[in-house]
Design an enzyme around this catalytic site. Sequence first.
Site, PDB file in Angstrom:
ATOM      1  N   VAL A  52       0.870  -1.172   0.000  1.00 24.68           N
ATOM      2  CA  VAL A  52       0.000   0.000   0.000  1.00 24.68           C
ATOM      3  C   VAL A  52       0.905   1.219   0.000  1.00 24.68           C
ATOM      4  O   VAL A  52       2.054   1.159   0.438  1.00 24.68           O
ATOM      5  CB  VAL A  52      -0.977   0.027   1.205  1.00 24.68           C
ATOM      6  CG1 VAL A  52      -1.998  -1.093   1.078  1.00 24.68           C
ATOM      7  CG2 VAL A  52      -0.248  -0.065   2.519  1.00 24.68           C
ATOM      8  N   SER A  53       0.396   2.312  -0.525  1.00 28.89           N
ATOM      9  CA  SER A  53       1.263   3.466  -0.719  1.00 28.89           C
ATOM     10  C   SER A  53       1.302   4.439   0.448  1.00 28.89           C
ATOM     11  O   SER A  53       2.132   5.342   0.455  1.00 28.89           O
ATOM     12  CB  SER A  53       0.873   4.205  -2.002  1.00 28.89           C
ATOM     13  OG  SER A  53      -0.462   4.628  -1.928  1.00 28.89           O
ATOM     14  N   THR A  54       0.428   4.271   1.416  1.00 24.09           N
ATOM     15  CA  THR A  54       0.495   5.149   2.592  1.00 24.09           C
ATOM     16  C   THR A  54       0.379   4.314   3.854  1.00 24.09           C
ATOM     17  O   THR A  54      -0.211   3.233   3.850  1.00 24.09           O
ATOM     18  CB  THR A  54      -0.640   6.203   2.604  1.00 24.09           C
ATOM     19  OG1 THR A  54      -1.881   5.542   2.811  1.00 24.09           O
ATOM     20  CG2 THR A  54      -0.684   7.009   1.322  1.00 24.09           C
ATOM     21  N   GLN A  58      -3.183   3.305   4.904  1.00 21.98           N
ATOM     22  CA  GLN A  58      -3.891   2.237   4.223  1.00 21.98           C
ATOM     23  C   GLN A  58      -3.633   0.909   4.925  1.00 21.98           C
ATOM     24  O   GLN A  58      -2.649   0.747   5.629  1.00 21.98           O
ATOM     25  CB  GLN A  58      -3.465   2.149   2.757  1.00 21.98           C
ATOM     26  CG  GLN A  58      -3.953   3.315   1.926  1.00 21.98           C
ATOM     27  CD  GLN A  58      -3.482   3.200   0.496  1.00 21.98           C
ATOM     28  OE1 GLN A  58      -2.322   2.918   0.239  1.00 21.98           O
ATOM     29  NE2 GLN A  58      -4.389   3.433  -0.428  1.00 21.98           N
ATOM     30  N   ALA A  99       4.698   1.736   1.524  1.00 22.18           N
ATOM     31  CA  ALA A  99       5.677   2.689   0.998  1.00 22.18           C
ATOM     32  C   ALA A  99       5.062   3.512  -0.123  1.00 22.18           C
ATOM     33  O   ALA A  99       4.236   3.024  -0.881  1.00 22.18           O
ATOM     34  CB  ALA A  99       6.900   1.945   0.469  1.00 22.18           C
TER      35      ALA A  99
END
Length: 66
Positions: free
Chosen positions: A20-22, A25, A47
């Site tokens: 996941v990018s945040t 999340q 990341a």
Amino acid sequence: MRQETGCGSMAGRVYGYARVSTREQNLDRQLRALEEFGVDEVFADKASGKDFERPGWARLASALRA
């Protein structure tokens, strides 16, 4: 906000990768899907897409080279 899930197999083992990018999340849905697929070992990262410093991805690559 992008989510990625993937899997591959090597020597009869199935490896999976989730990201996941945040940090806000949640990986739970991806991890459940990989488990249902029968993945033997899962590597995961939280990341940003702009930052490719991903320890889980590096561990997966290392496992596949072994």
